[in-house]
Design an enzyme around this catalytic site. Sequence first.
Site, PDB file in Angstrom:
ATOM      1  N   LEU A  18       0.818  -1.219   0.000  1.00  0.00           N
ATOM      2  CA  LEU A  18       0.000   0.000   0.000  1.00  0.00           C
ATOM      3  C   LEU A  18       0.846   1.260   0.000  1.00  0.00           C
ATOM      4  CD1 LEU A  18      -2.860  -0.891   2.540  1.00  0.00           C
ATOM      5  CD2 LEU A  18      -3.024  -0.738   0.049  1.00  0.00           C
ATOM      6  N   GLY A  21       6.617   4.400   4.343  1.00  0.00           N
ATOM      7  CA  GLY A  21       6.818   5.611   5.132  1.00  0.00           C
ATOM      8  C   GLY A  21       8.099   5.517   5.916  1.00  0.00           C
ATOM      9  N   GLY A  22       8.399   6.588   6.656  1.00  0.00           N
ATOM     10  CA  GLY A  22       9.622   6.624   7.423  1.00  0.00           C
ATOM     11  C   GLY A  22       9.679   5.561   8.511  1.00  0.00           C
ATOM     12  N   GLU A  25       6.830  -0.202   6.137  1.00  0.00           N
ATOM     13  CA  GLU A  25       6.087  -0.478   4.912  1.00  0.00           C
ATOM     14  C   GLU A  25       4.674  -0.905   5.280  1.00  0.00           C
ATOM     15  OE1 GLU A  25       8.674  -3.546   3.681  1.00  0.00           O
ATOM     16  OE2 GLU A  25      10.071  -2.228   2.630  1.00  0.00           O
ATOM     17  N   LYS A  41       1.237  -2.704   8.978  1.00  0.00           N
ATOM     18  CA  LYS A  41       2.454  -1.895   8.947  1.00  0.00           C
ATOM     19  C   LYS A  41       3.600  -2.731   9.499  1.00  0.00           C
ATOM     20  CE  LYS A  41       3.967   2.810   9.620  1.00  0.00           C
ATOM     21  NZ  LYS A  41       3.579   4.143  10.090  1.00  0.00           N
ATOM     22  N   VAL A  92      -8.383   1.651   5.378  1.00  0.00           N
ATOM     23  CA  VAL A  92      -9.205   2.759   4.886  1.00  0.00           C
ATOM     24  C   VAL A  92      -9.089   2.813   3.369  1.00  0.00           C
ATOM     25  CG1 VAL A  92      -9.654   5.241   4.993  1.00  0.00           C
ATOM     26  CG2 VAL A  92      -8.764   4.047   7.006  1.00  0.00           C
ATOM     27  N   ASP A 134       3.895  14.646  13.620  1.00  0.00           N
ATOM     28  CA  ASP A 134       4.287  14.383  12.228  1.00  0.00           C
ATOM     29  C   ASP A 134       3.088  14.541  11.309  1.00  0.00           C
ATOM     30  OD1 ASP A 134       6.099  13.832  10.205  1.00  0.00           O
ATOM     31  OD2 ASP A 134       5.755  11.672  10.278  1.00  0.00           O
ATOM     32  N   PRO A 137       0.183  15.941   4.783  1.00  0.00           N
ATOM     33  CA  PRO A 137      -0.890  15.430   3.917  1.00  0.00           C
ATOM     34  C   PRO A 137      -0.880  13.915   3.755  1.00  0.00           C
ATOM     35  CG  PRO A 137       0.049  17.413   2.972  1.00  0.00           C
ATOM     36  CD  PRO A 137       0.922  17.053   4.147  1.00  0.00           C
TER      37      PRO A 137
END
Length: 390
Positions: A18, A21-22, A25, A41, A92, A134, A137
């Site tokens: 999907l 990110g920092g 995954e 995650k 989501v 953090d 968008p």
Amino acid sequence: MALPAGTRIGPYEVLAPLGVGGMGEVYRARDSRLGREVALKVLPEELSSDADRLARFDREARSASALNHPHIVTVYDIGRADSHSYIAMELVEGRTLRELVASGPLPGKRAVAIAAQAADALAKAHTAGIVHRDLKPENVMVSRDGFVKILDFGLAKLTAPVSGAVSHAATAVDATRPGSLLGTVGYMSPEQARGGEVDFRSDQFSFGSILYEIASGRRAFQGDSAPETMAAIIREEPESLARVAASAPAPYRWIVERCLQKDPDDRYASTRDLARELADLRDHFSEIDRSGISVPTAPLPPSRSKAARILLPVVAIDAFALGIAAAGLWSSRRSAALPPAIRALTYSGADQSPAVSPDGRTIAFTSRRDGLARIWVKQLATGGEAALTS
């Protein structure tokens, strides 16, 4: 390295990636126990031995799971299997604000609706003593039916709950020290960019940067490099929304300007107040849009210092005083035809010094209704009220 479809991590089967990110995954996965799809995650294997990253990963799950709110993503499970640390979250179906803004600014009504939902979620977190730290968008998801979810509390800092509110989160942990930087360049608050201590008002600044971007289609602060962007956040003012997003409602612009004040004391004393103002604007937006009514504003200079913010109410008072004279002349000409009528416009008992706008559609007044001496404005057609000054 992305995990291939079919990989099993504990009770979860990876279906498709999907995003990245920092802090890890994210995959679409299926929970074999309950037969439902989740967002899984996973912390990259090469980072699983990093105690600090593992602690932050664990804190993300505990912080988010402590918040029961419709606009905060629900955490189902946290665990470790086959050297992978993971969080199973509500899946989501939708797009992030980053994806939505990629094609340009959002229409005013949609921007206000998204902002009101996100602010309500932030107010819930802040009341529980949780600061996101953090906001950007990418961390605000909008479902296909327009429902907002705030994601990723991986950098959350737990602070003392306010007003006797009870937090069911884990023991409070100070995740950062002065001089350390956590967050995303471009959406940090000035105090965050300096490496200083932050509280809920730092989230308000980041939130204001997001609101600026979805209304204008451009970032509030962006330099040619990360250090230049951080310097702009600390020292410079973004171009006025009145210039780059003239169609945005005036109360929306005022809210954004207040969130983006450099001094935390000039932002909202409570995020609940911010959420209320956005909810009120959302609830009256359609009426304002149909009637074409907006609160008149004068163009603002590129930079608003403290002195400028002090002078602005005085200028506004003078303008409204002219409106009173115009209204008086109009009233005297019609007095022979219409009998006078009196009706109450406000009910707090703490409002005074009313002044009418030149077009007769808006009333300005001073009030201490919330314990602060501020100037407020009221739309006569809709009844909507908003604080004009801080």
